[in-house]
Design a protein around this motif. Sequence first.
Motif, PDB file in Angstrom:
ATOM      1  N   ARG A 103      78.407 173.450  74.078  1.00  0.00           N
ATOM      2  CA  ARG A 103      79.224 172.974  73.396  1.00  0.00           C
ATOM      3  C   ARG A 103      79.076 171.630  72.805  1.00  0.00           C
ATOM      4  O   ARG A 103      79.239 171.381  70.713  1.00  0.00           O
ATOM      5  CB  ARG A 103      80.497 172.259  74.776  1.00  0.00           C
ATOM      6  N   GLY A 104      77.647 171.324  72.944  1.00  0.00           N
ATOM      7  CA  GLY A 104      77.015 170.695  71.054  1.00  0.00           C
ATOM      8  C   GLY A 104      76.570 171.702  70.178  1.00  0.00           C
ATOM      9  O   GLY A 104      76.552 171.116  69.135  1.00  0.00           O
ATOM     10  N   VAL A 105      76.707 172.693  70.339  1.00  0.00           N
ATOM     11  CA  VAL A 105      76.070 173.713  69.424  1.00  0.00           C
ATOM     12  C   VAL A 105      77.618 174.318  68.886  1.00  0.00           C
ATOM     13  O   VAL A 105      77.845 174.280  67.465  1.00  0.00           O
ATOM     14  CB  VAL A 105      75.650 174.815  69.842  1.00  0.00           C
ATOM     15  N   GLY A 106      78.635 174.357  69.516  1.00  0.00           N
ATOM     16  CA  GLY A 106      80.059 174.127  68.646  1.00  0.00           C
ATOM     17  C   GLY A 106      80.561 172.922  67.937  1.00  0.00           C
ATOM     18  O   GLY A 106      80.862 173.331  66.720  1.00  0.00           O
ATOM     19  N   ALA A 107      79.791 171.713  68.473  1.00  0.00           N
ATOM     20  CA  ALA A 107      79.974 170.635  67.259  1.00  0.00           C
ATOM     21  C   ALA A 107      79.310 170.586  66.493  1.00  0.00           C
ATOM     22  O   ALA A 107      79.756 170.543  64.668  1.00  0.00           O
ATOM     23  CB  ALA A 107      79.533 168.802  68.527  1.00  0.00           C
ATOM     24  N   VAL A 108      78.155 171.309  66.066  1.00  0.00           N
ATOM     25  CA  VAL A 108      77.222 171.302  65.198  1.00  0.00           C
ATOM     26  C   VAL A 108      77.821 173.320  64.467  1.00  0.00           C
ATOM     27  O   VAL A 108      77.701 172.453  63.377  1.00  0.00           O
ATOM     28  CB  VAL A 108      75.809 172.360  65.551  1.00  0.00           C
ATOM     29  N   ILE A 109      78.086 173.371  64.761  1.00  0.00           N
ATOM     30  CA  ILE A 109      78.673 174.490  64.115  1.00  0.00           C
ATOM     31  C   ILE A 109      80.311 174.196  62.781  1.00  0.00           C
ATOM     32  O   ILE A 109      80.240 174.181  61.799  1.00  0.00           O
ATOM     33  CB  ILE A 109      79.408 176.096  65.460  1.00  0.00           C
ATOM     34  N   LEU A 133      73.995 181.883  72.498  1.00  0.00           N
ATOM     35  CA  LEU A 133      73.097 182.568  71.719  1.00  0.00           C
ATOM     36  C   LEU A 133      71.914 181.170  71.598  1.00  0.00           C
ATOM     37  O   LEU A 133      70.804 181.873  71.711  1.00  0.00           O
ATOM     38  CB  LEU A 133      73.402 183.969  70.884  1.00  0.00           C
ATOM     39  N   PHE A 134      72.418 181.265  70.992  1.00  0.00           N
ATOM     40  CA  PHE A 134      71.127 179.505  70.011  1.00  0.00           C
ATOM     41  C   PHE A 134      70.531 178.987  71.472  1.00  0.00           C
ATOM     42  O   PHE A 134      69.814 177.698  71.077  1.00  0.00           O
ATOM     43  CB  PHE A 134      71.892 178.534  69.068  1.00  0.00           C
ATOM     44  N   THR A 135      71.878 178.578  71.799  1.00  0.00           N
ATOM     45  CA  THR A 135      71.099 177.402  73.575  1.00  0.00           C
ATOM     46  C   THR A 135      69.555 178.338  74.153  1.00  0.00           C
ATOM     47  O   THR A 135      69.215 177.853  74.604  1.00  0.00           O
ATOM     48  CB  THR A 135      72.192 177.330  74.397  1.00  0.00           C
ATOM     49  N   ILE A 136      70.341 179.059  74.639  1.00  0.00           N
ATOM     50  CA  ILE A 136      69.473 180.319  74.861  1.00  0.00           C
ATOM     51  C   ILE A 136      68.016 180.383  74.215  1.00  0.00           C
ATOM     52  O   ILE A 136      67.088 180.603  74.702  1.00  0.00           O
ATOM     53  CB  ILE A 136      70.138 181.947  75.261  1.00  0.00           C
ATOM     54  N   ALA A 137      68.425 181.009  73.533  1.00  0.00           N
ATOM     55  CA  ALA A 137      67.221 181.183  72.092  1.00  0.00           C
ATOM     56  C   ALA A 137      66.159 179.176  71.481  1.00  0.00           C
ATOM     57  O   ALA A 137      65.061 179.356  71.467  1.00  0.00           O
ATOM     58  CB  ALA A 137      67.611 181.285  70.332  1.00  0.00           C
ATOM     59  N   PHE A 138      66.918 177.932  71.986  1.00  0.00           N
ATOM     60  CA  PHE A 138      66.446 176.854  72.309  1.00  0.00           C
ATOM     61  C   PHE A 138      65.427 176.797  73.424  1.00  0.00           C
ATOM     62  O   PHE A 138      64.475 176.456  73.315  1.00  0.00           O
ATOM     63  CB  PHE A 138      67.524 175.791  71.904  1.00  0.00           C
ATOM     64  N   VAL A 139      65.826 177.415  74.483  1.00  0.00           N
ATOM     65  CA  VAL A 139      65.459 177.495  75.595  1.00  0.00           C
ATOM     66  C   VAL A 139      64.560 178.426  75.974  1.00  0.00           C
ATOM     67  O   VAL A 139      62.884 177.566  76.135  1.00  0.00           O
ATOM     68  CB  VAL A 139      66.340 178.163  77.294  1.00  0.00           C
ATOM     69  N   VAL A 140      63.989 179.134  75.161  1.00  0.00           N
ATOM     70  CA  VAL A 140      63.156 180.068  75.197  1.00  0.00           C
ATOM     71  C   VAL A 140      62.025 179.990  74.132  1.00  0.00           C
ATOM     72  O   VAL A 140      61.012 179.755  74.143  1.00  0.00           O
ATOM     73  CB  VAL A 140      63.552 180.914  74.512  1.00  0.00           C
ATOM     74  N   VAL A 141      62.397 179.178  73.148  1.00  0.00           N
ATOM     75  CA  VAL A 141      61.314 178.428  72.157  1.00  0.00           C
ATOM     76  C   VAL A 141      60.749 177.398  72.599  1.00  0.00           C
ATOM     77  O   VAL A 141      59.260 177.076  72.333  1.00  0.00           O
ATOM     78  CB  VAL A 141      62.144 177.959  70.863  1.00  0.00           C
ATOM     79  N   ILE A 142      61.540 176.796  72.948  1.00  0.00           N
ATOM     80  CA  ILE A 142      61.166 175.446  74.360  1.00  0.00           C
ATOM     81  C   ILE A 142      59.838 176.141  75.178  1.00  0.00           C
ATOM     82  O   ILE A 142      58.525 175.324  75.430  1.00  0.00           O
ATOM     83  CB  ILE A 142      61.851 174.175  74.593  1.00  0.00           C
ATOM     84  N   ILE A 143      60.147 176.848  75.655  1.00  0.00           N
ATOM     85  CA  ILE A 143      59.440 177.333  77.012  1.00  0.00           C
ATOM     86  C   ILE A 143      58.003 178.003  76.038  1.00  0.00           C
ATOM     87  O   ILE A 143      57.118 177.505  76.211  1.00  0.00           O
ATOM     88  CB  ILE A 143      59.646 178.718  77.905  1.00  0.00           C
TER      89      ILE A 143
END
Length: 283
Positions: A103-109, A133-143
């Motif tokens: 939902r945060g990414v939706g605000a960015v969109i 998908l972007f949320t998952i990408a952020f999780v993966v990149v942070i890890i």
Amino acid sequence: MSLEDLKNFAKKIKFRYQDDEVSALAAQLAYYLVLAFFPFLILVITLISYSPASGTEFIDGLELILPHSVHILIQNNVLAVAKSNKGELLSLGLITTIWLASRGVGAVIRGLNKAYDEKEQRPFWVVKGEAILFTIAFVVVIILTFLLLIFGEHVGNIMMNWIGQSTYMNDIWNFVRYGVMLSMMILVFAALYYFAPDRKLTCREVIPGAVFATFGWLLTSWVFAYYVDNYAKYSEIYGTIGGTIVLLIWLYISAIVILMGGEINATLAFDREGKEKSKGNKY
């Protein structure tokens, strides 16, 4: 670019900040981020616990960019919860984090569409799918960034022991290690700015905003952490919730930086096309 061009560009950015209501959109984004922040950390720590690293190392690493009061808040509230039940937290944290953060990414969109004067024409499921998908990408990149930070140091020590201690080689390894981490952050922001708005863009067009968002976020985080740790008196004013107030402000600042990266890309795109920003668009 001449000094006059820089002044005109700065004026356009200032106008966009006000007309596109970046501060209001950032507040909306920060609201969703704070709801997702602790489930997100619990998810990351739970996943990291299945590796040779530990959640404590991850939390300690956050002190590099977070104010001390926020670090203590996370340390006191997240680690204990993450250690309680890995299986349940992994599934619950995954669902909760992805839904709230998306939902945060939706605000960015919405903010990026506003920057480009575009109205969203894509179906709801496409936009929501992108946000997830972007949320998952952020999780993966942070890890991956964390693992590179921790294990990269271990690998560097092994290399130094093998080839002999060398300040020169150690500096090269640190340059490569941090360069890879920064590149991953730039890549994620570039992908966000490329796919999020309902507008066809080239990879080259989104790089300036991605670079700004990466270095701008790191710089503002460090400056804010230094200010809070050395000058601000949030704990004296707000008492025990001082750390929470600091966290909210940090997320708000981070949201502004992310949105302004998109505004920079949009400004450069409009300059290339000879277009002027429309006033007072509501989306």
